[in-house]
Design a protein around this motif. Structure first.
Motif, PDB file in Angstrom:
ATOM      1  N   ILE A   1      88.365 110.185  30.518  1.00  0.00           N
ATOM      2  CA  ILE A   1      87.028 110.528  29.399  1.00  0.00           C
ATOM      3  C   ILE A   1      87.291 112.342  29.793  1.00  0.00           C
ATOM      4  O   ILE A   1      86.889 113.206  29.040  1.00  0.00           O
ATOM      5  CB  ILE A   1      86.424 109.933  29.270  1.00  0.00           C
ATOM      6  CG1 ILE A   1      87.165 108.841  28.736  1.00  0.00           C
ATOM      7  CG2 ILE A   1      85.626 110.751  28.465  1.00  0.00           C
ATOM      8  CD1 ILE A   1      85.772 107.755  28.456  1.00  0.00           C
ATOM      9  N   ARG A   2      87.002 112.592  31.141  1.00  0.00           N
ATOM     10  CA  ARG A   2      86.450 113.669  31.614  1.00  0.00           C
ATOM     11  C   ARG A   2      87.647 114.507  31.268  1.00  0.00           C
ATOM     12  O   ARG A   2      87.065 115.693  31.183  1.00  0.00           O
ATOM     13  CB  ARG A   2      85.895 113.920  33.017  1.00  0.00           C
ATOM     14  CG  ARG A   2      84.188 113.311  33.201  1.00  0.00           C
ATOM     15  CD  ARG A   2      83.582 113.332  34.084  1.00  0.00           C
ATOM     16  NE  ARG A   2      84.086 114.869  34.709  1.00  0.00           N
ATOM     17  CZ  ARG A   2      83.349 115.043  36.218  1.00  0.00           C
ATOM     18  NH1 ARG A   2      83.509 114.180  36.887  1.00  0.00           N
ATOM     19  NH2 ARG A   2      83.267 115.679  36.326  1.00  0.00           N
ATOM     20  N   PRO A   3      88.981 114.039  32.366  1.00  0.00           N
ATOM     21  CA  PRO A   3      89.536 115.385  31.939  1.00  0.00           C
ATOM     22  C   PRO A   3      90.770 115.789  30.270  1.00  0.00           C
ATOM     23  O   PRO A   3      90.671 116.804  30.378  1.00  0.00           O
ATOM     24  CB  PRO A   3      91.533 114.406  32.895  1.00  0.00           C
ATOM     25  CG  PRO A   3      90.185 113.623  33.640  1.00  0.00           C
ATOM     26  CD  PRO A   3      89.268 113.483  33.441  1.00  0.00           C
ATOM     27  N   ALA A   4      89.977 114.902  28.993  1.00  0.00           N
ATOM     28  CA  ALA A   4      90.926 115.114  28.292  1.00  0.00           C
ATOM     29  C   ALA A   4      89.217 115.468  27.503  1.00  0.00           C
ATOM     30  O   ALA A   4      90.012 116.915  27.454  1.00  0.00           O
ATOM     31  CB  ALA A   4      91.003 113.121  27.966  1.00  0.00           C
ATOM     32  N   GLU A   5      88.343 115.312  27.701  1.00  0.00           N
ATOM     33  CA  GLU A   5      87.259 116.338  27.404  1.00  0.00           C
ATOM     34  C   GLU A   5      87.690 118.293  27.676  1.00  0.00           C
ATOM     35  O   GLU A   5      87.496 118.805  26.943  1.00  0.00           O
ATOM     36  CB  GLU A   5      86.121 116.393  27.410  1.00  0.00           C
ATOM     37  CG  GLU A   5      85.228 114.905  26.932  1.00  0.00           C
ATOM     38  CD  GLU A   5      84.406 114.364  27.396  1.00  0.00           C
ATOM     39  OE1 GLU A   5      83.757 114.974  28.680  1.00  0.00           O
ATOM     40  OE2 GLU A   5      83.304 113.762  26.672  1.00  0.00           O
ATOM     41  N   GLU A   6      87.756 118.449  28.886  1.00  0.00           N
ATOM     42  CA  GLU A   6      88.669 119.734  29.546  1.00  0.00           C
ATOM     43  C   GLU A   6      89.526 120.133  29.014  1.00  0.00           C
ATOM     44  O   GLU A   6      89.581 121.425  29.134  1.00  0.00           O
ATOM     45  CB  GLU A   6      88.035 118.936  31.433  1.00  0.00           C
ATOM     46  CG  GLU A   6      86.758 119.172  32.352  1.00  0.00           C
ATOM     47  CD  GLU A   6      85.830 120.099  31.823  1.00  0.00           C
ATOM     48  OE1 GLU A   6      86.583 121.593  31.964  1.00  0.00           O
ATOM     49  OE2 GLU A   6      84.720 119.950  31.207  1.00  0.00           O
ATOM     50  N   THR A   7      90.566 119.404  28.540  1.00  0.00           N
ATOM     51  CA  THR A   7      91.131 119.240  28.077  1.00  0.00           C
ATOM     52  C   THR A   7      91.162 119.713  26.731  1.00  0.00           C
ATOM     53  O   THR A   7      92.081 121.129  25.902  1.00  0.00           O
ATOM     54  CB  THR A   7      92.566 118.652  27.691  1.00  0.00           C
ATOM     55  OG1 THR A   7      92.821 117.941  29.654  1.00  0.00           O
ATOM     56  CG2 THR A   7      93.949 119.293  27.661  1.00  0.00           C
ATOM     57  N   PHE A   8      90.803 119.016  25.163  1.00  0.00           N
ATOM     58  CA  PHE A   8      91.033 119.160  24.498  1.00  0.00           C
ATOM     59  C   PHE A   8      89.319 119.459  23.507  1.00  0.00           C
ATOM     60  O   PHE A   8      90.009 120.698  22.879  1.00  0.00           O
ATOM     61  CB  PHE A   8      90.920 117.509  23.938  1.00  0.00           C
ATOM     62  CG  PHE A   8      92.799 117.234  24.774  1.00  0.00           C
ATOM     63  CD1 PHE A   8      94.097 117.489  23.982  1.00  0.00           C
ATOM     64  CD2 PHE A   8      92.723 116.506  25.169  1.00  0.00           C
ATOM     65  CE1 PHE A   8      95.096 117.752  24.433  1.00  0.00           C
ATOM     66  CE2 PHE A   8      94.102 115.419  25.340  1.00  0.00           C
ATOM     67  CZ  PHE A   8      95.564 116.115  24.749  1.00  0.00           C
ATOM     68  N   VAL A   9      88.892 119.184  24.669  1.00  0.00           N
ATOM     69  CA  VAL A   9      87.253 119.955  23.420  1.00  0.00           C
ATOM     70  C   VAL A   9      86.231 121.519  24.273  1.00  0.00           C
ATOM     71  O   VAL A   9      85.971 121.683  23.185  1.00  0.00           O
ATOM     72  CB  VAL A   9      86.130 118.663  23.978  1.00  0.00           C
ATOM     73  CG1 VAL A   9      84.788 118.728  23.222  1.00  0.00           C
ATOM     74  CG2 VAL A   9      87.080 117.485  23.556  1.00  0.00           C
ATOM     75  N   ARG A  10      86.705 121.468  25.152  1.00  0.00           N
ATOM     76  CA  ARG A  10      86.753 123.130  25.670  1.00  0.00           C
ATOM     77  C   ARG A  10      87.535 123.838  25.309  1.00  0.00           C
ATOM     78  O   ARG A  10      88.257 123.644  25.080  1.00  0.00           O
ATOM     79  CB  ARG A  10      86.862 122.996  27.217  1.00  0.00           C
ATOM     80  CG  ARG A  10      86.295 123.810  28.197  1.00  0.00           C
ATOM     81  CD  ARG A  10      86.603 124.157  29.614  1.00  0.00           C
ATOM     82  NE  ARG A  10      87.196 123.552  29.673  1.00  0.00           N
ATOM     83  CZ  ARG A  10      88.674 124.185  30.400  1.00  0.00           C
ATOM     84  NH1 ARG A  10      88.576 126.260  29.635  1.00  0.00           N
ATOM     85  NH2 ARG A  10      89.450 124.257  30.400  1.00  0.00           N
ATOM     86  N   CYS A  11      86.385 125.138  24.596  1.00  0.00           N
ATOM     87  CA  CYS A  11      86.690 125.753  23.883  1.00  0.00           C
ATOM     88  C   CYS A  11      87.573 126.950  24.888  1.00  0.00           C
ATOM     89  O   CYS A  11      87.092 126.995  26.386  1.00  0.00           O
ATOM     90  CB  CYS A  11      86.069 126.782  23.052  1.00  0.00           C
ATOM     91  SG  CYS A  11      84.487 127.812  24.250  1.00  0.00           S
ATOM     92  N   LEU A  12      88.339 127.471  24.447  1.00  0.00           N
ATOM     93  CA  LEU A  12      89.379 128.352  25.255  1.00  0.00           C
ATOM     94  C   LEU A  12      89.121 129.588  25.720  1.00  0.00           C
ATOM     95  O   LEU A  12      88.059 130.187  24.911  1.00  0.00           O
ATOM     96  CB  LEU A  12      90.602 129.068  23.713  1.00  0.00           C
ATOM     97  CG  LEU A  12      91.450 129.119  24.158  1.00  0.00           C
ATOM     98  CD1 LEU A  12      92.087 128.522  24.803  1.00  0.00           C
ATOM     99  CD2 LEU A  12      92.750 130.166  23.840  1.00  0.00           C
ATOM    100  N   GLY A  13      89.144 129.459  27.285  1.00  0.00           N
ATOM    101  CA  GLY A  13      87.940 130.172  28.102  1.00  0.00           C
ATOM    102  C   GLY A  13      87.305 129.709  28.987  1.00  0.00           C
ATOM    103  O   GLY A  13      87.125 130.632  29.081  1.00  0.00           O
ATOM    104  N   CYS A  14      86.443 129.046  28.169  1.00  0.00           N
ATOM    105  CA  CYS A  14      85.536 129.330  28.479  1.00  0.00           C
ATOM    106  C   CYS A  14      85.260 127.603  29.919  1.00  0.00           C
ATOM    107  O   CYS A  14      86.536 126.707  30.546  1.00  0.00           O
ATOM    108  CB  CYS A  14      84.502 127.759  28.186  1.00  0.00           C
ATOM    109  SG  CYS A  14      83.879 127.979  25.932  1.00  0.00           S
ATOM    110  N   THR A  15      84.002 127.603  30.545  1.00  0.00           N
ATOM    111  CA  THR A  15      84.362 127.182  31.506  1.00  0.00           C
ATOM    112  C   THR A  15      83.814 125.872  31.431  1.00  0.00           C
ATOM    113  O   THR A  15      83.804 124.996  32.795  1.00  0.00           O
ATOM    114  CB  THR A  15      83.673 127.936  33.100  1.00  0.00           C
ATOM    115  OG1 THR A  15      82.309 127.742  32.653  1.00  0.00           O
ATOM    116  CG2 THR A  15      83.953 129.144  33.735  1.00  0.00           C
TER     117      THR A  15
END
Length: 110
Positions: free
Chosen positions: A83-97
């Motif tokens: 879940i955590r890697p998938a959230e960082e891949t697909f949920v995070r806005c482009l360029g956000c940390t």
């Protein structure tokens, strides 16, 4: 052959400089909106690596599932490996940390 070697070196140099600029942009735009280099670095470098981490984490979760079930920590293993890697891949806005950055900022504006 010589032209191919020089163009390969040029492309590698450009990618390396873009990643350095993207890392600098991450630091500068952590509180503000991400910039051009942060978005390009995220799209070209970070997202493919995070997608690979999601796929590898899913495989590791499936392999560790019997042991996690015996230990009683299936939800924790699933959260950390998938879940955590998938959230960082697909949920995070482009360029956000951080995941959810764009949504938090939009909620503050409302």
């Amino acid at each position: 052959m010589r032209l191919l070697r020089h163009s390969t070196a040029l492309v590698a140099g450009l990618l390396m400089s873009a990643s350095v600029m993207a890392a600098d942009s991450y630091n500068n735009y952590q509180q503000d909106e991400p910039g051009y280099f942060a978005m390009i670095g995220d799209l070209v470098i970070a997202r493919p690596l995070l997608l690979g981490a999601t796929v590898l984490g899913t495989g590791a979760f499936l392999v560790s599932l019997p042991f996690s079930a015996l230990g009683g920590n299936v939800p924790e293993a699933g959260r950390e490996l998938v879940i955590r890697p998938a959230e960082e891949t697909f949920v995070r806005c482009l360029g956000c940390t951080r995941a959810g950055y764009g949504r938090q900022q939009q909620d503050e504006l409302r």
